[in-house]
Design an enzyme around this catalytic site. Structure first.
Site, short mmCIF file in Angstrom:
data_model
loop_
_atom_site.label_atom_id
_atom_site.label_comp_id
_atom_site.label_asym_id
_atom_site.label_seq_id
_atom_site.Cartn_x
_atom_site.Cartn_y
_atom_site.Cartn_z
N HIS A 11 0.85 -1.19 0.00
CA HIS A 11 0.00 0.00 0.00
C HIS A 11 0.89 1.24 0.00
CE1 HIS A 11 0.96 0.25 4.31
NE2 HIS A 11 0.63 -1.02 4.38
N HIS A 127 13.14 -0.06 4.85
CA HIS A 127 12.66 0.68 6.02
C HIS A 127 13.84 1.17 6.86
CE1 HIS A 127 8.35 0.80 6.11
NE2 HIS A 127 8.18 -0.51 6.12
N GLY A 177 2.64 -5.19 13.74
CA GLY A 177 1.81 -4.44 12.82
C GLY A 177 0.54 -5.18 12.44
N GLY A 284 5.51 1.05 9.69
CA GLY A 284 4.22 1.61 10.07
C GLY A 284 4.03 1.75 11.56
N ASN A 288 3.20 5.31 15.38
CA ASN A 288 2.47 5.34 16.64
C ASN A 288 3.18 6.31 17.58
OD1 ASN A 288 1.56 4.55 19.39
ND2 ASN A 288 0.50 2.91 18.30
N ARG A 421 -11.58 12.03 17.52
CA ARG A 421 -10.27 12.31 16.92
C ARG A 421 -9.74 13.65 17.39
NH1 ARG A 421 -10.22 10.11 11.70
NH2 ARG A 421 -8.25 11.22 11.34
N THR A 502 -4.01 20.86 11.40
CA THR A 502 -4.46 19.54 10.97
C THR A 502 -4.35 19.48 9.46
OG1 THR A 502 -6.26 17.91 11.17
CG2 THR A 502 -6.90 20.20 10.79
#
Length: 544
Positions: A11, A127, A177, A284, A288, A421, A502
């Site tokens: 992705h 990565h 993940g 990914g 976090n 959110r 944002t």
């Protein structure tokens, strides 16, 4: 040495161009196609290449495809075991076949490209390079974790002299993940897309199931093992659009806490093996920001640096840097996240003329914007080159007043997002320590959370999450003079050295990238002011 990096398998397809070890351009395909994440993360889509992003990177570098020395593809199909647990039991062979055919697909997408110069770079090596070679500190430990690469889900290693030493990898099916993706799907969100929503949800409850997950997710040195998880044991499955209840938040909090603990264990082992002062993160899982802050605050490393495009899109950059380091000598740390498309003032003005909009070019742009923000108006902010990665960092942003608590709801309505959110603050770097603590400062890439000082929580309530934290972006006036001037002018009017920042988009759509994208979002959303380079467009600004 001219190297084009490509990410295309899972992705977030993306491309990056590195010339003589210097990052010239990097962009995600979604910013061109306007399709969120570029494509679906399924085996059937693995043939799709970031055609538009790659073509733009070459144009930005003034290079034809035939002039490239190498193409670095961030996945090595030779490493795939289609029978390995954790891979797709039915269609992994198709994903692998498409990856093997990538040189031919790229030749079609980029006329003149010699498929013989396409080189496969293992996914987690890409990565690692996106962190260890792009970081401002070149001698560093590196930790990567995501859903999966070819046959591993994590890598722990060290960069010295531009060379990666792999110290440990984690084989599938064990994957932090994939565990988080499974939880995301169980909670009714879209996997490989909405994991950040789970992180936000986790703040609304206590991790009352933590002990269960301490048994299910165990560490052993530089590796971990995850047992079989029946998510319904703790909370019922939720379908998209259904209400969330307390057990959903408790489950999210429990998994989030265990993820943080596992990363701390891995970092401690890595520090013992390397004795290095700095840790670079990618994958990914490195998006976090709550876990990142625990690593920075409680882990053994003096410095923690996170690649701003830490997800799969960043592997395009990492693959290009890795091949450049192997073949062309030293590489230069990435100069910042503003690696995407930009437009001249003349080009921006022509777009406004073509759109038949009334606009102005104020002498004091920073003052005009600060006045609008102080008057509690929302501002669409479009400046310079677009950001590479998922965070809006003052180039494609929505700005608002942080002193009005209802601006959280207001912005979530504008963007069409869930009301749990949070929104984030952008703050002057030289004032950040007055407002925020625990997370590292400066924090230019919005990849850590910080505790908000008690005396400031009532002054900037819109950017304070339910747990008293905020995911901040610091702005250095020397690096971003116009944005710094807006913040200084806003501070002079309100006594607040921060504004809401944002992403400039609506739910389900990529961040705006072009001026046309910005006009479309502005026209379809109740945003009060659009700043397009030096130009200002006000609501109801159509010419007579």
């Amino acid at each position: 040495m001219r190297v084009l990096g490509i990410n295309a398998v899972f992705h977030d397809p993306a491309a990056a161009l590195v010339v003589d070890g210097r990052v010239v351009a990097a962009a995600e395909e979604e910013r061109f196609s306007r399709r969120k994440h570029g494509k679906s993360p399924v085996p059937f889509s693995a043939w799709e290449q970031p055609e538009q992003a790659a073509a733009w990177c070459l144009r930005q570098g003034g290079i034809d495809a035939a002039e490239l020395d190498a193409v670095a593809y961030s996945y090595d199909p030779a490493l795939v075991d289609v029978a390995l647990p954790g891979t797709d039991p039915t269609w992994e062979w198709l994903r692998t076949r498409y990856a093997e055919r990538a040189p031919a697909f790229l030749r079609t997408a980029l006329p003149g490209l010699d498929p013989e110069i396409v080189h496969f770079v293992p996914h987690h090596v890409a990565h690692a390079a996106s962190a260890g070679l792009a970081a401002p500190v070149q001698e560093c430990a590196v930790l990567t974790a995501d859903g999966r690469g070819e046959d591993v889900s994590a890598l722990l290693g060290s960069y010295r002299g531009g060379v990666l030493e792999v110290l440990a990898t984690q084989s599938l099916p064990h994957s932090l993940g994939l565990m988080y993706e499974d939880l995301t799907e169980h909670l009714g969100f879209r996997r490989s897309s909405d994991e950040y929503k789970v992180m936000a949800l986790a703040s609304y409850a206590k991790p009352i199931f933590r002990a269960d997950f301490a048994e299910l997710v165990r560490t052993d040195g530089g590796r971990f093992e995850i047992g079989r998880i029946d998510w319904s044991r703790w909370a019922p499955p939720r379908h998209a659009g259904e209400p969330l209840d307390e057990t959903h938040a408790q489950l999210a909090a429990s998994v989030q806490t265990r993820l943080e603990e596992v990363l701390l264990d891995l970092a401690s082992w890595l520090h013992q093996r390397t004795a290095q002062r700095a840790l670079a993160l990618a994958g990914g899982v490195a998006l976090n920001c709550v876990a990142n802050t625990r690593l920075a605050a409680e882990g053994p490393f003096d410095q923690v640096w996170v690649q701003p495009a830490a997800g799969d899109s960043g592997t395009a950059l990492g693959a290009a840097l890795q091949v450049s380091a192997e073949r062309g000598g030293p590489v230069t740390p990435m100069p910042g996240a503003d690696l995407g498309r930009g437009w001249t003032d003349a080009e921006l003005e022509q777009v406004l003329v073509d759109a038949d909009l009334r606009y102005e070019r104020p002498d004091d742009l920073a003052g005009v914007v600060a006045e609008a923000l102080a008057d509690n108006r929302t501002v669409g902010w479009f400046q310079g080159r677009a950001e590479f990665g998922p965070r809006a960092l003052g180039h494609r942003s929505l700005l608002a007043h942080p002193g009005h608590a209802d601006n959280v709801e207001r912005l979530n309505v504008i963007k069409g997002r869930e009301q749990f959110r949070p929104v984030a603050p952008m703050v002057l770097a030289d004032r950040a320590h007055e407002l925020f603590s625990r997370g590292p400062l400066p924090s230019p890439y919005m990849l850590f959370v910080h505790d908000v000082a008690e005396e400031w929580q009532e002054r900037i309530p819109a950017v304070v999450h339910v747990d008293g934290t905020a995911r901040i972006q610091t702005v250095d006036r020397a690096d971003e003079p116009l944005l710094g001037a807006v913040l200084a002018e806003f501070d002079a009017r309100t006594g607040l050295p921060a504004v809401i920042n944002t992403s400039f988009n609506t739910a389900g759509r990529p961040m705006v990238d072009s001026p046309v994208d910005a006009l479309e979002c502005f026209g379809a959303s109740p945003i009060d002011l659009l700043v397009l380079g030096p130009f200002v467009v006000r609501r109801h600004g159509r010419s007579a």
